[in-house]
Enzyme design. Structure first.
Site, PDB file in Angstrom:
ATOM      1  N   SER A  53      12.930  14.498  43.707  1.00  0.00           N
ATOM      2  CA  SER A  53      12.972  15.423  42.574  1.00  0.00           C
ATOM      3  C   SER A  53      12.829  14.631  41.284  1.00  0.00           C
ATOM      4  O   SER A  53      13.364  13.522  41.177  1.00  0.00           O
ATOM      5  CB  SER A  53      14.312  16.168  42.550  1.00  0.00           C
ATOM      6  N   GLY A 106      22.425  23.687  36.177  1.00  0.00           N
ATOM      7  CA  GLY A 106      23.863  23.829  35.988  1.00  0.00           C
ATOM      8  C   GLY A 106      24.262  24.585  34.732  1.00  0.00           C
ATOM      9  O   GLY A 106      25.376  24.444  34.248  1.00  0.00           O
ATOM     10  N   GLY A 108      23.836  28.041  34.581  1.00  0.00           N
ATOM     11  CA  GLY A 108      23.952  29.459  34.916  1.00  0.00           C
ATOM     12  C   GLY A 108      22.615  30.174  34.907  1.00  0.00           C
ATOM     13  O   GLY A 108      22.566  31.407  34.911  1.00  0.00           O
ATOM     14  N   GLU A 144      22.607  28.458  50.724  1.00  0.00           N
ATOM     15  CA  GLU A 144      23.564  28.120  49.661  1.00  0.00           C
ATOM     16  C   GLU A 144      25.006  28.350  50.126  1.00  0.00           C
ATOM     17  O   GLU A 144      25.894  27.554  49.846  1.00  0.00           O
ATOM     18  CB  GLU A 144      23.248  28.942  48.391  1.00  0.00           C
ATOM     19  N   ASP A 156      20.805  35.946  42.645  1.00  0.00           N
ATOM     20  CA  ASP A 156      19.936  34.894  42.115  1.00  0.00           C
ATOM     21  C   ASP A 156      18.620  34.824  42.891  1.00  0.00           C
ATOM     22  O   ASP A 156      17.542  34.699  42.311  1.00  0.00           O
ATOM     23  CB  ASP A 156      20.638  33.538  42.193  1.00  0.00           C
ATOM     24  N   TYR A 208      35.450  30.884  41.135  1.00  0.00           N
ATOM     25  CA  TYR A 208      34.551  31.880  41.724  1.00  0.00           C
ATOM     26  C   TYR A 208      35.150  32.410  43.024  1.00  0.00           C
ATOM     27  O   TYR A 208      35.217  33.628  43.248  1.00  0.00           O
ATOM     28  CB  TYR A 208      33.181  31.226  41.982  1.00  0.00           C
TER      29      TYR A 208
HETATM   30  P1  ADP Z   1      22.697  26.688  38.458  1.00  0.00           P
HETATM   31  O1  ADP Z   1      22.137  27.367  39.668  1.00  0.00           O
HETATM   32  O2  ADP Z   1      23.376  27.617  37.525  1.00  0.00           O
HETATM   33  O3  ADP Z   1      21.701  25.829  37.740  1.00  0.00           O
HETATM   34  P2  ADP Z   1      24.269  25.405  40.474  1.00  0.00           P
HETATM   35  O4  ADP Z   1      25.487  24.531  40.417  1.00  0.00           O
HETATM   36  O5  ADP Z   1      24.318  26.634  41.290  1.00  0.00           O
HETATM   37  O6  ADP Z   1      23.844  25.709  38.970  1.00  0.00           O
HETATM   38  O7  ADP Z   1      23.054  24.553  41.025  1.00  0.00           O
HETATM   39  C1  ADP Z   1      22.743  23.328  40.419  1.00  0.00           C
HETATM   40  C2  ADP Z   1      22.534  22.268  41.485  1.00  0.00           C
HETATM   41  O8  ADP Z   1      21.315  22.553  42.206  1.00  0.00           O
HETATM   42  C3  ADP Z   1      22.329  20.891  40.901  1.00  0.00           C
HETATM   43  O9  ADP Z   1      23.572  20.252  40.723  1.00  0.00           O
HETATM   44  C4  ADP Z   1      21.490  20.230  41.983  1.00  0.00           C
HETATM   45  O10 ADP Z   1      22.309  19.805  43.049  1.00  0.00           O
HETATM   46  C5  ADP Z   1      20.630  21.365  42.503  1.00  0.00           C
HETATM   47  N1  ADP Z   1      19.312  21.437  41.839  1.00  0.00           N
HETATM   48  C6  ADP Z   1      18.797  22.500  41.185  1.00  0.00           C
HETATM   49  N2  ADP Z   1      17.549  22.228  40.738  1.00  0.00           N
HETATM   50  C7  ADP Z   1      17.265  20.974  41.108  1.00  0.00           C
HETATM   51  C8  ADP Z   1      16.122  20.109  40.938  1.00  0.00           C
HETATM   52  N3  ADP Z   1      15.025  20.512  40.281  1.00  0.00           N
HETATM   53  N4  ADP Z   1      16.189  18.875  41.461  1.00  0.00           N
HETATM   54  C9  ADP Z   1      17.287  18.457  42.139  1.00  0.00           C
HETATM   55  N5  ADP Z   1      18.376  19.227  42.324  1.00  0.00           N
HETATM   56  C10 ADP Z   1      18.388  20.461  41.821  1.00  0.00           C
HETATM   57 MG    MG Z   2      23.270  28.409  41.129  1.00  0.00          MG
END
Ligand code: ADP
Ligand code: MG
Length: 366
Positions: A53, A106, A108, A144, A156, A208
């Site tokens: 990523s 992260g 939301g 998830e 989502d 949550y």
């Molecule tokens: P949100 O969905 O609100 O952004 P979450 O905590 O549900 O927050 O999800 C965020 C997590 O998803 C990150 O900490 C990471 O582990 C993963 N993630 C999301 N997008 C990516 C990305 N483009 N590359 C790597 N990890 C990602």
């Molecule tokens: Mg999320």
């Protein structure tokens, strides 16, 4: 099987109204964001996916027969999709995957669902299996819930998969039915503003789960499987909920479900001052009844209204993240400036503010 590279993208989302209602089989009204996560997948016929990523260092190798617990960290979202596909009796295929994302992580805005849905779309495009979008949403949600271990609802993924340009999505979580609702504030000289507080919703997982447990206890006290079953009986029915905190939690769910339909009506009538009032009512309900806002987030929302927004509310699971405001277009810049100044003066991180519109859902790129 070695194939040409497949590119597949899925958007983040913003929920206009209906917060924490999904796991209560209620209603919500999200939009898909124009910002997307893109997966470039090159199948190679091996028995593993190797993923990188642009937001992370290093490559992670995930065997196709991965089990929950085997892969942790960010790659768990990818591994979870491979596992969940298998549990659903669907095929997957090995190869290399590269992920790029414009979705703020992260905050939301559901970068997690964007990642899951993009991975899922890329893998099913490679196998050629046709999986309808509702089943895709359930497969991604299971990834998830049961692989990553985050007990989130279905909103989502449905928003990311069903997004439509210029439309919000009325979701009925009883049967995962999605009804597009025309949503174009600019045609009524209004703007939807997204204000990212830059306070990550860290540590929100336990809260949550606690909210979810509260709603389940309230339903149990009422002798129903989910709060949806008492939706039409009004909040008076909640006097039978034993614990006063559980009662307030349930009241938020019932009143926010009602506000979803009120917002649909107001959006359809292009009455954005009413949309704003309902946003602010929802914020108060999340602050006082559901208790998922923070003083920082309350300040952002209150300042947007004081600066001329029709209304504002936190969006997403809570304890940080983003606020949305609806405002007359010609107030948008002044609101952004005032929120920035007030929030920084109060000692919090500098927020970012942008105008957003409803974008399209997941699909192949190019
Ligand atoms: P949100 O969905 O609100 O952004 P979450 O905590 O549900 O927050 O999800 C965020 C997590 O998803 C990150 O900490 C990471 O582990 C993963 N993630 C999301 N997008 C990516 C990305 N483009 N590359 C790597 N990890 C990602
Ligand atoms: Mg999320």
């Amino acid at each position: 099987m070695t194939g040409a590279a497949i590119r597949y993208a899925a958007p983040g989302r913003v929920n206009l109204i209906g917060e924490h209602t999904d796991y209560n089989h209620g209603f919500a009204l999200p939009i898909a964001l124009p910002q997307r996560t893109t997966v470039t997948f090159t199948p190679d016929g091996t028995a593993a996916v190797t993923v990188r990523s642009d937001h992370e260092t290093g490559a992670i190798r995930i065997p196709l027969d991965t089990q929950p617990g085997a892969t942790g960290g960010w790659a768990a979202y990818v591994a979870g999709v491979l596992w969940s596909l298998r549990v659903a009796g669907r095929r997957s295929v090995g190869g290399t995957m590269y992920i790029t994302s414009e979705v703020q992580i992260g905050s939301g805005l559901s970068s997690s669902a964007a990642l899951e849905c993009a991975v899922l779309g890329a893998v099913t495009a490679a196998t050629g299996d046709r999986v309808d979008r509702t089943e895709q949403a359930r497969i991604a949600q299971r990834a998830e819930n049961d692989y990553v271990g985050a007990p989130t609802g279905l909103m989502d993924q449905l928003a990311s998969l069903f997004g439509q340009d210029g439309h919000a999505l009325l979701i009925d979580f009883q049967d995962a039915a999605v009804t597009p609702v025309g949503f174009d504030p600019a045609s009524a000289d209004a703007a939807l503003l997204l204000i990212d507080s830059r306070a990550p919703h860290a540590h929100a997982g336990g809260e949550y789960a606690a909210r979810r447990a509260s709603c389940e206890r309230a339903a149990h006290d009422l002798g129903v499987a989910s709060l949806r079953e008492v939706q039409d009986r009004g909040v008076e029915v909640l006097s039978a909920v034993v614990d006063p905190v559980d009662r307030r939690r349930a009241r938020h769910i019932l009143t926010d479900n009602r506000r979803v339909f009120a917002v649909v009506d107001a959006v359809t009538a292009e009455d954005y001052s009413t949309v704003g009032r309902l946003f602010s009512e929802s914020h108060a309900s999340m602050r006082d009844d559901f208790e998922i806002t923070t003083p920082h987030i309350d300040l952002v929302a209150d300042t947007a209204v004081a600066a001329g927004a029709y209304g504002a509310r936190m969006t997403g699971g809570g304890f940080g993240g983003c606020v949305i405001a609806v405002a007359p277009i010609d107030r948008a810049d002044a609101i952004a400036e005032r929120v920035h100044r007030t929030v920084v003066d109060a000692g919090f991180a500098a927020p970012t503010c942008s105008r957003i519109h409803a974008g399209s859902g997941a699909g192949p790129v190019g």
